[in-house]
Write a protein that holds these residues in place. Structure first.
Motif, mmCIF file in Angstrom:
data_model
loop_
_atom_site.group_PDB
_atom_site.id
_atom_site.type_symbol
_atom_site.label_atom_id
_atom_site.label_comp_id
_atom_site.label_asym_id
_atom_site.label_seq_id
_atom_site.Cartn_x
_atom_site.Cartn_y
_atom_site.Cartn_z
ATOM 1 N N GLN A 1 63.826 158.200 50.061
ATOM 2 C CA GLN A 1 65.872 158.251 49.760
ATOM 3 C C GLN A 1 66.707 158.488 49.379
ATOM 4 O O GLN A 1 67.566 158.728 48.628
ATOM 5 N N LYS B 1 65.709 155.960 45.685
ATOM 6 C CA LYS B 1 66.038 156.994 45.179
ATOM 7 C C LYS B 1 65.959 157.478 44.301
ATOM 8 O O LYS B 1 65.067 158.291 43.238
ATOM 9 N N THR C 1 68.934 152.623 40.829
ATOM 10 C CA THR C 1 68.163 153.160 41.394
ATOM 11 C C THR C 1 67.133 153.116 40.561
ATOM 12 O O THR C 1 66.434 153.809 41.431
#
Length: 254
Positions: free
Chosen positions: A187, A219, A230
């Motif tokens: 992601q 992420k 994140t």
């Protein structure tokens, strides 16, 4: 684990009047050790980057984090928020390919002048520092590179990836007998699936020794525990294990 010393040092950059600052950590015990260059994120040499440098030294490496902003904003240490990100991106866009390569080359010369360094050099970089690590591995004698979520490798959107995309220089990694591991989350906001395919094709076509490690539901910036939005503990811990294996295999072998 090794007890360590820590220093802030100045490195003479070849052909430039002003030195580059760097954060250095190394084992206190006598002996010779491989060296690892640490590439910072856009936020500068933060406590997080210093911690990584310290952890590498505790494992038995002479580790050094380079201040790539030394020409424009030396000593930068930005907060992990939107204001810090905005300023970091502004500074990042001022980095030039020829200059950062000169910085890394000068740091290699500095490391190899030390009596406690064996001569083998690795590089560990995060985000823009990952881009610099990839770039340096194509041009310099770097035997192992751990590249975390480096963006802009396949385009010319930043000065570091000009005049030709950094990915087009990939053949240099194999020429330097280097090994590179690229870590990314599926992601990641900077690295698309198509870009990953382009990178893998470039590495494969040049017969470079490489691995891609893609973490699901992860992420950009997953390694940094100071970025709770994140941070991914599983990915961080697995990646750290792999980094240790990479450097032990490629830098400590004789």
């Amino acid at each position: 684990m090794h007890a360590i010393n820590q220093e802030v040092v100045s490195i003479k950059v070849n052909g430039e009047a002003d030195p580059m600052g760097a954060y250095l950590a190394y084992p206190t015990n006598s002996g010779q050790f491989p060296a690892v260059i640490i590439g910072m994120e856009i936020f500068g040499i933060t406590d997080h980057i210093k911690e990584i440098t310290n952890n590498m030294a505790a494992l038995g490496y002479v580790a050094i984090a380079l201040d790539f902003y030394h020409r424009t904003a030396p000593g930068t240490d930005l907060p992990y928020n939107q204001q810090g990100r905005t300023k970091g991106l502004e500074l990042m866009h001022q980095l030039k390919r020829s200059e950062v390569l000169l910085d890394v080359k000068s740091s290699i010369d500095f490391l190899r002048s030390r009596p406690d360094v064996t001569g083998k050099i690795g590089c560990l970089g995060f985000s823009i520092g990952g881009h610099i690590a990839y770039l340096a591995a194509t041009q310099l004698d770097i035997k192992a590179t751990a590249c975390f979520y480096a963006g802009w490798l396949t385009n010319t959107d930043i000065a570091l990836s000009q005049p030709e995309p950094t990915i087009t220089l990939t053949a240099g990694i194999a020429k330097n007998d280097g090994y590179i591991v690229y870590f990314v989350g599926d992601q990641d906001s900077l690295v698309t699936e198509d870009q990953l395919k382009t990178m893998e094709a470039a590495l494969g076509s040049t017969k470079t020794k490489f691995e891609f490690v893609v973490y699901p539901d992860t992420k950009h910036g997953f390694f940094c525990d100071q970025r709770p939005e994140t941070f991914n503990m599983y990915a961080r811990d697995d990646a750290w294990r792999r980094v240790q294996e990479l450097f032990a295999k490629e830098l400590e072998k004789h």
